[in-house]
Design an enzyme around this catalytic site. Structure first.
Site, PDB file in Angstrom:
ATOM      1  CG  ASP A  42     -22.664  83.577  44.764  1.00 57.62           C
ATOM      2  OD1 ASP A  42     -21.882  84.093  45.584  1.00 57.62           O
ATOM      3  OD2 ASP A  42     -23.781  84.058  44.484  1.00 57.62           O
TER       4      ASP A  42
ATOM      5  CG  ASN B  29     -20.514  86.796  48.052  1.00 59.51           C
ATOM      6  OD1 ASN B  29     -21.053  86.354  47.036  1.00 59.51           O
ATOM      7  ND2 ASN B  29     -19.605  87.760  48.033  1.00 59.51           N
TER       8      ASN B  29
ATOM      9  CG  ASP C 106     -21.623  88.284  44.619  1.00 63.47           C
ATOM     10  OD1 ASP C 106     -21.625  87.083  44.267  1.00 63.47           O
ATOM     11  OD2 ASP C 106     -20.578  88.966  44.712  1.00 63.47           O
TER      12      ASP C 106
ATOM     13  CG  ASP D 261     -17.739  83.525  46.487  1.00 60.89           C
ATOM     14  OD1 ASP D 261     -17.615  82.331  46.831  1.00 60.89           O
ATOM     15  OD2 ASP D 261     -18.781  84.177  46.681  1.00 60.89           O
TER      16      ASP D 261
ATOM     17  CG  ASP E 214      -4.840  82.282  34.213  1.00 59.35           C
ATOM     18  OD1 ASP E 214      -3.913  82.551  33.447  1.00 59.35           O
ATOM     19  OD2 ASP E 214      -5.885  81.705  33.860  1.00 59.35           O
TER      20      ASP E 214
ATOM     21  CG  ASP F 250      -3.502  85.208  29.470  1.00 62.58           C
ATOM     22  OD1 ASP F 250      -4.321  84.385  29.043  1.00 62.58           O
ATOM     23  OD2 ASP F 250      -3.494  86.409  29.135  1.00 62.58           O
TER      24      ASP F 250
ATOM     25  CD  GLU G 257      -3.883  81.339  26.468  1.00 65.81           C
ATOM     26  OE1 GLU G 257      -5.015  81.203  25.965  1.00 65.81           O
ATOM     27  OE2 GLU G 257      -3.511  82.387  27.034  1.00 65.81           O
TER      28      GLU G 257
ATOM     29  CG  HIS H  32     -11.059  80.530  29.986  1.00 66.38           C
ATOM     30  ND1 HIS H  32      -9.905  79.775  29.976  1.00 66.38           N
ATOM     31  CD2 HIS H  32     -10.670  81.812  29.789  1.00 66.38           C
ATOM     32  CE1 HIS H  32      -8.870  80.563  29.800  1.00 66.38           C
ATOM     33  NE2 HIS H  32      -9.305  81.805  29.670  1.00 66.38           N
ATOM     34  CG  ASP H  33     -10.130  81.895  26.089  1.00 70.24           C
ATOM     35  OD1 ASP H  33     -10.958  82.688  26.581  1.00 70.24           O
ATOM     36  OD2 ASP H  33      -8.910  81.955  26.311  1.00 70.24           O
TER      37      ASP H  33
END
Length: 536
Positions: free
Chosen positions: A22, A24, A26, A30, A99, A201, A264, A325-326
């Site tokens: 990150d 910035n 928040d 990013d 992606d 995907d 995928e 990520h799944d």
């Protein structure tokens, strides 16, 4: 043999942008954060960076609900930030993959807003709309991967629309030539901007049976399985017309030099390899996810590898995945003591490996307090669905506040051992998982046998999986002890003169230390518990 392409010799590293870095402040990762950390990826030794979706999105499914296929979500930055990332990556010799989400868009995409506005709208057929069943219910029995019916009623126009994920993710109709042309143009937009390829995907879902019949019941379903598993996806997935769509995507990619398409595809091996196509009209790499669910013993793994190698078409290049990520992290699936063994397996099998961020640190799943769960699948099916938040937690960079990921509280909790399990600690630890992974990636570059060589089984008896990688006169042997007990391997005659080039360090939380082990005594190789050895 022609000189292999970069995506054949290289290693792909998956970045989950919300959780990488990150810049910035928040609490959300990013593009500028990724740019600032590229030197880490160069030092690690990977060749390509794949970014999970960065497009404008309401984030109902954290970017997999796309509202604009040709932009960047403000949470991640701007197109100018993307251009800076692209230039910085290419300047360092890194390829950059995006992606692409062709099966569905966001319900807030302008296309869907038009499609939903009336039955006569020119974009009505860009999505999949059907009349109710005779009883007024959904058109068929198809289920959503996130639980419940895959159909959502639209009272204003008196029809249902299809969504195999959230209702905020309506399915695009790839049978419509105008929709198909618009999506292919979106691919060209990014290729023209210098993207080196796409991970596509849920590719195997992108077209459906034209008559939308009911899916048959799954005779193996039992209590505790997800709703989606009640039925066999005979008509909602892996349809014959899929190859025509892929051929169109491939034609677009082939108009640009050395671009790659990665699909995928969660299918059995015989169907998976069909997605290579014929005569160069398929995806270059249909993702091979079979290690994600493989039984962790020598015989099962050896059989899987042999089955996959045997099923590949003559011009099909293999690939392997151990985390994403799944799915649960490999360190949690096989246990922390086997995490380095699993890494040695992933990076020494024939083909292109994909490495998920944080696995090089041996990160396990991170328990998420109920009040902080954000994964829509876990929220809809809390008793049966895996909470994907557990593998999407922020990358721990150092021992400073918020692990150097951000200057504020991150969007998901950090791993609880972040003060010890982070990049800076492991970078300086000769016995760490990170140091081991970096050394292993360097060996892949140094030995053609590891990057492009053939694969040959040596042994899968008992707890030891051993195999050879061979290129020309170079021969390398990999021996993996998949157990918590010492093992031995009788070396083949050709390997007796080889010496250990790399051994996995024993896992002792939070750091990895121990002796090298694995000394060949005559024709016998001794393997410590949970140890892998590469002989070269």
């Amino acid at each position: 043999m022609t000189e292999p392409l970069w995506w054949q010799t290289g290693v792909i590293y998956q970045v989950y942008p919300r959780s990488f870095a990150d810049a910035n402040g928040d609490g959300i990762g990013d593009l500028a954060g990724i740019t600032a950390r590229l030197d880490y990826l160069v030092d690690l030794g990977v060749d390509a960076v794949w970014l999970s979706p960065i497009f404008p999105s309401p984030m109902a499914d954290f970017g997999y609900d796309v509202a604009d296929y040709c932009g960047v979500d403000p949470r991640f930055g701007t197109l100018a930030d993307f251009d800076r990332l692209r230039d910085a990556a290419h300047a360092r010799g890194l390829k950059l993959l995006l992606d692409f989400v062709p099966n569905h868009s966001s319900s807030e995409h302008p296309w869907f807003l038009e499609s939903r506005s009336s039955r006569t709208n020119p974009k009505r057929d860009w999505y999949i709309w059907r009349d109710p069943a005779p009883d007024g219910g959904p058109p068929n029995n198809w289920q959503s991967y996130f639980g419940g019916s895959a159909w959502e009623w639209d009272a204003a126009t008196g029809q249902y629309y299809l969504h195999q994920f959230l209702k905020e993710q309506p399915e695009l109709n790839w049978r419509n030539p105008e929709l198909r042309a618009a999506m292919l143009d979106a691919m060209r937009f990014w290729f023209d901007r210098g993207v080196d390829g796409f991970r596509i995907d849920v590719l195997w879902l992108a077209i459906k049976h034209p008559d939308f019949p009911d899916n048959p019941a799954n005779p193996d379903w039992r209590v505790g399985m997800q709703d989606i598993e009640r039925l066999l996806p005979a008509h909602s997935a892996d349809q014959p017309e899929m190859m025509g769509i892929i051929a169109a995507m491939r034609e677009v990619a082939d108009a640009y030099p050395e671009r790659v398409l990665i699909g995928e595809i969660y299918l059995p091996i015989p169907r998976l390899v069909a997605y290579y196509g014929e005569g160069g009209n398929g995806v270059h790499l249909p993702f091979n996810f079979h290690l994600l669910d493989a039984r962790w013993d020598a015989g099962a793994l050896a059989q899987l590898i042999a089955d996959y190698e045997g099923a590949l078409p003559a011009d099909g290049w293999p690939n392997w995945v151990l985390g994403n990520h799944d799915k649960p992290r490999v360190a949690s699936r096989v246990g922390p003591a086997q995490a380095a063994v699993a890494m040695l397996l992933l990076l020494t099998l024939r083909g292109t490996p994909t490495l998920y961020q944080g696995d090089e640190l041996g990160m396990p799943n991170v328990a998420i307090p109920p009040e902080r769960v954000q994964d829509p699948q876990a929220l809809r099916e809390p008793d049966t669905a895996f909470n994907r938040d557990e593998v999407r937690t922020p990358m721990p960079w150092d021992a400073s506040a918020h692990a150097g990921f951000s200057t504020v509280e991150p969007w998901l909790p950090l791993n609880p051992d972040w003060a010890e399990r982070n990049v800076m600690v492991q970078r300086d630890d000769a016995g760490s998982m990170l140091t081991f992974t970096r050394a292993l990636l360097a060996l892949r570059r140094a030995h053609r046998a590891l990057s492009v060589g053939s694969w040959h089984a040596v042994s899968s008896d008992g707890a030891v999986l051993a195999y050879e990688r061979r290129h020309s006169e170079e021969r390398v042997l990999v021996a993996l002890n998949l157990s918590n007990a010492a093992q031995t391997l009788v070396l083949p005659a050709w390997a007796e003169t080889l010496t250990p080039a790399l051994t996995t360090p024993p896992t002792r939380h939070p750091r990895l230390r121990g002796d090298d082990g694995g000394i060949a005594d005559g024709a016998v190789l001794s393997l410590a518990p949970n140890q892998g050895i590469l002989l070269a």
